[in-house]
Design a protein around this motif. Structure first.
Motif, mmCIF file in Angstrom:
data_model
loop_
_atom_site.group_PDB
_atom_site.id
_atom_site.type_symbol
_atom_site.label_atom_id
_atom_site.label_comp_id
_atom_site.label_asym_id
_atom_site.label_seq_id
_atom_site.Cartn_x
_atom_site.Cartn_y
_atom_site.Cartn_z
ATOM 1 N N ARG A 792 20.617 2.173 10.270
ATOM 2 C CA ARG A 792 21.170 1.390 9.161
ATOM 3 C C ARG A 792 22.170 0.348 9.645
ATOM 4 N NH1 ARG A 792 19.500 2.549 4.373
ATOM 5 N NH2 ARG A 792 18.572 4.564 3.895
ATOM 6 N N GLN A 793 22.968 0.716 10.649
ATOM 7 C CA GLN A 793 23.948 -0.238 11.163
ATOM 8 C C GLN A 793 23.299 -1.370 11.949
ATOM 9 O OE1 GLN A 793 27.106 -0.216 10.335
ATOM 10 N NE2 GLN A 793 26.825 1.649 9.138
ATOM 11 N N GLN A 794 22.022 -1.194 12.347
ATOM 12 C CA GLN A 794 21.302 -2.229 13.087
ATOM 13 C C GLN A 794 20.448 -3.102 12.172
ATOM 14 O OE1 GLN A 794 21.646 1.019 14.471
ATOM 15 N NE2 GLN A 794 23.269 0.037 15.654
ATOM 16 N N GLY A 795 20.620 -2.957 10.866
ATOM 17 C CA GLY A 795 19.931 -3.849 9.937
ATOM 18 C C GLY A 795 18.763 -3.233 9.197
ATOM 19 N N ILE A 796 18.391 -1.982 9.485
ATOM 20 C CA ILE A 796 17.310 -1.318 8.730
ATOM 21 C C ILE A 796 17.959 -0.686 7.503
ATOM 22 C CG2 ILE A 796 15.338 0.246 8.848
ATOM 23 C CD1 ILE A 796 15.228 -1.939 10.894
ATOM 24 N N THR A 797 18.123 -1.473 6.465
ATOM 25 C CA THR A 797 18.887 -1.036 5.296
ATOM 26 C C THR A 797 18.019 -0.420 4.209
ATOM 27 O OG1 THR A 797 18.703 -3.276 4.390
ATOM 28 C CG2 THR A 797 20.669 -2.764 5.689
ATOM 29 N N GLU A 798 16.713 -0.619 4.285
ATOM 30 C CA GLU A 798 15.809 -0.100 3.263
ATOM 31 C C GLU A 798 14.938 1.002 3.849
ATOM 32 O OE1 GLU A 798 16.019 -1.186 0.143
ATOM 33 O OE2 GLU A 798 17.549 -2.647 0.710
ATOM 34 N N THR A 799 14.613 1.982 3.011
ATOM 35 C CA THR A 799 13.731 3.075 3.426
ATOM 36 C C THR A 799 12.447 2.988 2.626
ATOM 37 O OG1 THR A 799 15.613 4.505 3.946
ATOM 38 C CG2 THR A 799 13.472 5.567 3.634
ATOM 39 N N SER A 800 11.334 2.976 3.330
ATOM 40 C CA SER A 800 10.037 2.849 2.665
ATOM 41 C C SER A 800 9.025 3.766 3.337
ATOM 42 C CB SER A 800 9.549 1.395 2.731
ATOM 43 O OG SER A 800 8.270 1.264 2.163
ATOM 44 N N VAL A 801 8.323 4.538 2.522
ATOM 45 C CA VAL A 801 7.255 5.409 3.029
ATOM 46 C C VAL A 801 5.914 4.791 2.640
ATOM 47 C CG1 VAL A 801 6.222 7.708 2.961
ATOM 48 C CG2 VAL A 801 8.709 7.452 2.825
ATOM 49 N N PRO A 802 5.093 4.396 3.614
ATOM 50 C CA PRO A 802 3.813 3.734 3.307
ATOM 51 C C PRO A 802 2.744 4.761 2.913
ATOM 52 C CG PRO A 802 4.075 3.919 5.673
ATOM 53 C CD PRO A 802 5.323 4.498 5.067
ATOM 54 N N TRP A 803 2.801 5.201 1.663
ATOM 55 C CA TRP A 803 1.909 6.290 1.229
ATOM 56 C C TRP A 803 0.446 5.932 1.408
ATOM 57 C CZ3 TRP A 803 4.430 10.561 0.909
ATOM 58 C CH2 TRP A 803 5.751 10.579 0.467
ATOM 59 N N VAL A 804 0.085 4.704 1.101
ATOM 60 C CA VAL A 804 -1.322 4.298 1.242
ATOM 61 C C VAL A 804 -1.755 4.390 2.702
ATOM 62 C CG1 VAL A 804 -2.953 2.386 0.983
ATOM 63 C CG2 VAL A 804 -1.228 2.805 -0.784
ATOM 64 N N ARG A 805 -0.896 3.908 3.621
ATOM 65 C CA ARG A 805 -1.236 3.967 5.037
ATOM 66 C C ARG A 805 -1.358 5.422 5.507
ATOM 67 N NH1 ARG A 805 -0.779 0.330 9.087
ATOM 68 N NH2 ARG A 805 -1.605 -1.007 7.447
ATOM 69 N N LEU A 806 -0.484 6.299 5.024
ATOM 70 C CA LEU A 806 -0.543 7.706 5.435
ATOM 71 C C LEU A 806 -1.819 8.369 4.924
ATOM 72 C CD1 LEU A 806 3.187 8.801 4.911
ATOM 73 C CD2 LEU A 806 2.063 8.041 7.006
ATOM 74 N N VAL A 807 -2.221 8.019 3.724
ATOM 75 C CA VAL A 807 -3.493 8.556 3.203
ATOM 76 C C VAL A 807 -4.655 8.037 4.045
ATOM 77 C CG1 VAL A 807 -5.073 8.539 1.235
ATOM 78 C CG2 VAL A 807 -2.629 8.887 0.858
ATOM 79 N N GLU A 808 -4.562 6.779 4.466
ATOM 80 C CA GLU A 808 -5.599 6.225 5.343
ATOM 81 C C GLU A 808 -5.658 7.005 6.651
ATOM 82 O OE1 GLU A 808 -4.482 2.173 5.795
ATOM 83 O OE2 GLU A 808 -5.305 1.532 3.870
ATOM 84 N N PHE A 809 -4.501 7.372 7.201
ATOM 85 C CA PHE A 809 -4.481 8.180 8.422
ATOM 86 C C PHE A 809 -5.186 9.514 8.192
ATOM 87 C CE2 PHE A 809 -0.296 6.029 9.933
ATOM 88 C CZ PHE A 809 -1.023 4.948 10.398
ATOM 89 N N LEU A 810 -4.930 10.121 7.026
ATOM 90 C CA LEU A 810 -5.536 11.418 6.719
ATOM 91 C C LEU A 810 -7.054 11.303 6.629
ATOM 92 C CD1 LEU A 810 -5.010 14.384 5.983
ATOM 93 C CD2 LEU A 810 -4.849 13.680 3.585
ATOM 94 N N ILE A 811 -7.505 10.262 5.948
ATOM 95 C CA ILE A 811 -8.950 10.060 5.824
ATOM 96 C C ILE A 811 -9.567 9.760 7.187
ATOM 97 C CG2 ILE A 811 -10.721 8.574 4.815
ATOM 98 C CD1 ILE A 811 -8.838 8.180 2.420
ATOM 99 N N LEU A 812 -8.884 8.935 7.978
ATOM 100 C CA LEU A 812 -9.386 8.606 9.316
ATOM 101 C C LEU A 812 -9.478 9.859 10.184
ATOM 102 C CD1 LEU A 812 -10.221 6.474 11.386
ATOM 103 C CD2 LEU A 812 -7.803 6.171 11.947
ATOM 104 N N ALA A 813 -8.492 10.744 10.072
ATOM 105 C CA ALA A 813 -8.521 11.990 10.848
ATOM 106 C C ALA A 813 -9.740 12.832 10.472
ATOM 107 C CB ALA A 813 -7.239 12.787 10.616
#
Length: 840
Positions: A792-813
């Motif tokens: 956070r102190q280095q400028g990563i002020t937002e938190t985002s979980v890419p749910w669509v991308r994670l589901v894509e990983f699951l399907i790809l697996a």
């Protein structure tokens, strides 16, 4: 026991082949990394040695910031050259300048390079010249230039043609005649940098250093006492200049390259070790299954007199032989891997020089040692299980998943302890930050979760297998039951894929959060409608702000400068802005003081820096510039952190007074919003090929694209770990088919068709892969969130979980699991029914 060990290996060579492949791939990655970095190191070393070996001394400015080749130094007045030339024992002295000069391609686009666009003077003395003509002639007039061979070849230039060149000393591109094509030493360019060589006066004008030299190369007279000559030169120099030997220059250049290559080597080795770590799960699982399948064989050895130690050594010897042979193959394939790694890095924009491949003995030693050690260590657990097999097991059958209540309880306790330890190490490593602690924490977490996974393998496999049972009927139901039958085997097989998917998911969370933060930071940092910056490498002309301000519809412009200075003896970055238009282009939320203090030559700092360094409005702080030296500055205000402005802010006039010919870093433009004003700005800047005009949305998208490119490289390097995990699934299924030969034969005998057998094996593979993916994605998401929180102190002020991308990983697996099952499924379907029923 030696004969027993060798016969055991020969008897199970098919079962161990895929395990060996996992080690081969991991060691290939390691040895390829060493071959690549050793080759680059050797190439640069030979290059710099050939270029500077004939120079006896170099006179240059004293380092203001940093040290060695990368130090910031002030240029020398031309008068220093005359002093050096008069020193007794000096045969010749030649001044040189280096700076920004960028070719423009025939299509009007600037020729960019990630390693630089260099303009320099042509050395008239071939003894010290770093450039060697391969065609044409040296430059003789102010309109002549010599081009490096790589640029000429890549962009279709040749001697006699004309080329436009952008430079620091001119407002627009100038046209030159290419009189010759040259190499840098024996290379076509300098590590990918473009090279434009002019006559020395022209080079001084183009680089903005008229009347100055960056350094002076000196040759001593034959037979002269070089140490005495060096002392004489030193006495003739002003206080802000120094003289060093040519060998010192070579050493500094080589040190800089070695440090850069060391970072590359470490990065690639981390991914190689991740691949081997994943391979360790495959080895552990393979030997566990083989030991289980050889229960009667090992028990018979005990019956005929083999001791526990002999059985232990026999299993570990098998592992050592497999590891050594696999590692030897991997070391041999390292040369091909080095070529592949170079091509991969080149595909992501890294320009690397070509050279003869270098294979150091250390590469073979490390590759053999690491591969063999990982294999043996991974086989210790299965070997200890083999020791526990009692002689009476020779006469009885043994459960496929023989983990008793005591073993399960110990595994639960150990797994929990390791996981907790890993979380603590990871948290500590991220907070410091210490990379080694982060790595150790991640390893502990992965191993701990792998030990805990059998506890949830049965219920989770049953849950994941229900859709397959409903879709495929009996084959799907049997595949589900098979994955539930042996929780330990299911968990061990899935754990390898868990590691790969966890790391991929962690990077996905980091990338999504970084992209979200970049978008948010732009909206919260600037109010300007347009951002003008350099497209690729190069510099903005000083004329750009004036050209933009004259466009109808532009209401305000702000020129942004950025360079390094020392604040309280710490080297950091200073930003300069146009004070009078600040409120119209930049969002600066003041916590104390006033932005008007910029016009008084005072410094504004962000709140994080003010708290850390105990700064307050009205106080003073010591600062130092490379060009003007040390001074003090008054703190005029404290503002909330601004990701694009940085931590230290002064006015543009104050900034330019302390830096030499600093080009603009960017220009912020506010408009009245009238139609066509953006296009008008773009047209006004057409004479400046390096310029790109972006709206805030376009700038945000470019930041996201940069992150995605980096993630693409990480995913490519992690792909080998995922591949090894899939090899583990293939291996487990193959061993499972061998173990269940009789069972499969009976199923065929009672009416199961070959397609149904294939569907059964494939459904089991899909469950295994999905099980590992689910755990890996959950762990990776949590690790990614922890990483984002620590930044956070280095400028990563937002938190985002890419749910669509994670589901894509699951399907790809799941799809990859299906692919991995192809060979085992075909093998199972082709089993002869009568032979299978007769198998023990």
């Amino acid at each position: 026991m030696r004969k027993v060990t060798l016969r055991g290996l020969l008897a199970h060579k098919l079962r161990l082949a895929l395990t060996a492949l996992a080690i081969v791939l991991g060691v290939t990655f390691i040895s390829g990394t060493f071959v690549l970095t050793d080759t680059l190191n050797s190439t640069f070393s030979n290059l710099f040695t050939s270029v500077y070996s004939k120079i006896d001394f170099q006179v240059r400015g004293v380092a203001q910031f940093g040290s060695g080749e990368s130090a910031t130094r002030n240029p020398l007045p031309e008068s220093v050259l005359a002093r050096v030339q008069r020193v007794p024992g000096v045969s010749g002295a030649y001044g040189q300048v280096e700076g920004y000069a960028q070719f423009v391609a025939k299509d009007g686009k600037p020729i960019s390079s990630t390693t630089g666009t260099v303009g320099l003077g042509w050395d008239t003395n071939p003894q010290i010249s770093s450039l060697h003509l391969i065609s044409g002639n040296p430059p003789t007039t102010s309109d002549d230039v010599v081009m490096d061979a790589s640029t000429a070849q890549n962009y279709g230039f040749s001697a006699g043609q004309q080329v436009r060149i952008l430079s620091a000393g001119s407002r627009a591109a100038q046209t030159f005649t290419i009189t010759g094509i040259a190499q840098f030493g024996t290379a076509d360019n300098l590590a990918g940098a473009t090279l434009a060589a002019f006559t020395l006066p022209t080079a001084q004008r183009m680089t903005g250093e008229t009347g100055l030299f960056d350094f002076i190369d000196v040759i001593a007279k034959p037979g002269a006492d070089k140490a005495a000559v060096q002392r004489s030169i030193a006495r003739a120099l002003p206080a802000d200049a120094q003289v060093v030997t040519g060998q010192t220059v070579i050493n500094e250049e080589q040190t800089t390259v070695s440090q850069a290559l060391s970072s590359l080597n470490t990065l690639l080795l981390v991914f190689a070790l991740i691949s081997l770590f994943v391979g360790a799960f495959t080895i552990f699982n393979t030997f566990s299954i083989i030991v289980g399948q050889r229960t009667r064989e090992l028990a018979l050895l005990r019956v005929v007199g083999a001791s526990r130690g002999q059985v232990l050594r026999s299993v570990l010897s098998e592992a050592a032989i497999v590891g050594f042979v696999s590692s030897a193959i991997g070391v041999g394939l390292g040369v091909a891997a080095a070529v592949g790694l170079k091509a991969l890095l080149g595909g992501f924009g890294a320009s690397l020089p070509s050279g003869s491949l270098t294979f150091e003995p250390r590469t073979a030693v490390v590759g053999l040692a690491v591969g063999t050690l990982v294999t043996v260590v991974s086989a210790i657990g299965p070997a200890r299980n083999a020791v526990r097999i009692p002689p009476v097991a020779a006469l009885t059958a043994r459960a496929a998943d023989g983990a008793g209540a005591g073993l399960a309880r110990r595994r639960l306790i150990s797994g929990t302890a390791l996981t907790v330890l890993g979380v603590l190490l990871l948290a500590l490593g991220l907070s410091k930050p210490v990379v080694a602690l982060v790595g150790a924490g991640a390893v502990c977490i992965f191993v701990g979760v792998a030990m805990l996974a059998p506890a949830i393998a049965r219920p989770l496999s049953g849950l994941l297998g229900r859709p397959l049972a409903a879709l495929l009927g009996t084959p799907g139901w049997l595949g589900r039951e098979n994955s539930m039958r042996s929780p330990s085997r299911t968990a061990q097989t899935a754990s390898a894929l868990m590691v790969g998917l966890a790391l991929v998911s962690a990077m996905a969370v980091f990338g999504a959060s970084y992209s979200e933060s970049a978008t948010s930071s732009v909206d919260q940092a600037i109010s300007a409608d347009l951002l003008i910056s350099v497209n690729g490498s190069g510099q903005l002309s000083d004329s750009v702000p004036t050209a933009v301000a004259a466009v109808p519809g532009v209401t305000a412009t702000n020129t942004v400068y950025r360079d390094q200075f020392e604040f309280k003896s710490t080297l950091t970055t200073l930003t300069g802005v146009t004070a009078q238009n600040l409120a119209d282009t930049v969002i600066l939320r003041m916590e104390s003081g006033s932005a008007a203090a910029l016009a008084q030559g005072e410094l504004l700092v962000d709140s994080t820096t003010a708290t850390k360094d105990h700064l307050a409005v009205g106080g003073t702080a010591p600062i130092r510039f490379a060009y003007t030296g040390p001074t003090t500055i008054r703190i005029g205000g404290v503002y909330q952190s601004n990701a694009l402005i940085g931590s230290y802010l002064v006015s543009a006039p104050y900034f330019l007074a302390h830096f030499r010919q600093e080009p603009p870093g960017a220009v912020l433009v506010s408009t009245n919003g009238s139609p066509g004003v953006d296009a008008a700005v773009t047209r006004a800047l057409a004479p400046f090929p390096t310029v790109q005009v972006q709206t805030r949305a376009q700038f945000q998208q470019s930041e996201i694209s940069s992150v995605n490119q980096l993630l693409g490289l990480v995913y490519a390097l992690l792909a080998l770990a995922v591949l090894i995990a899939l090899i583990g699934i293939v291996n487990t299924l193959m061993l499972s088919v061998l173990e269940r030969t009789r069972e499969i034969g009976l199923l065929r005998a009672v009416g199961m068709r070959r397609p149904q057998v294939r569907a059964m094996i494939r459904s089991e593979a899909v469950i295994l892969a999905t099980f590992g993916a689910v755990i890996g994605i959950v762990i990776g998401t949590l690790m990614g969130l922890a990483l984002v929180s620590s930044l956070r102190q280095q400028g990563i002020t937002e938190t985002s979980v890419p749910w669509v991308r994670l589901v894509e990983f699951l399907i790809l697996a799941a799809i990859l699991g299906l692919v991995a099952a192809s060979w085992p499924a075909r093998r199972a379907a082709r089993l002869d029914v009568l032979t299978a029923i007769a198998a023990e």
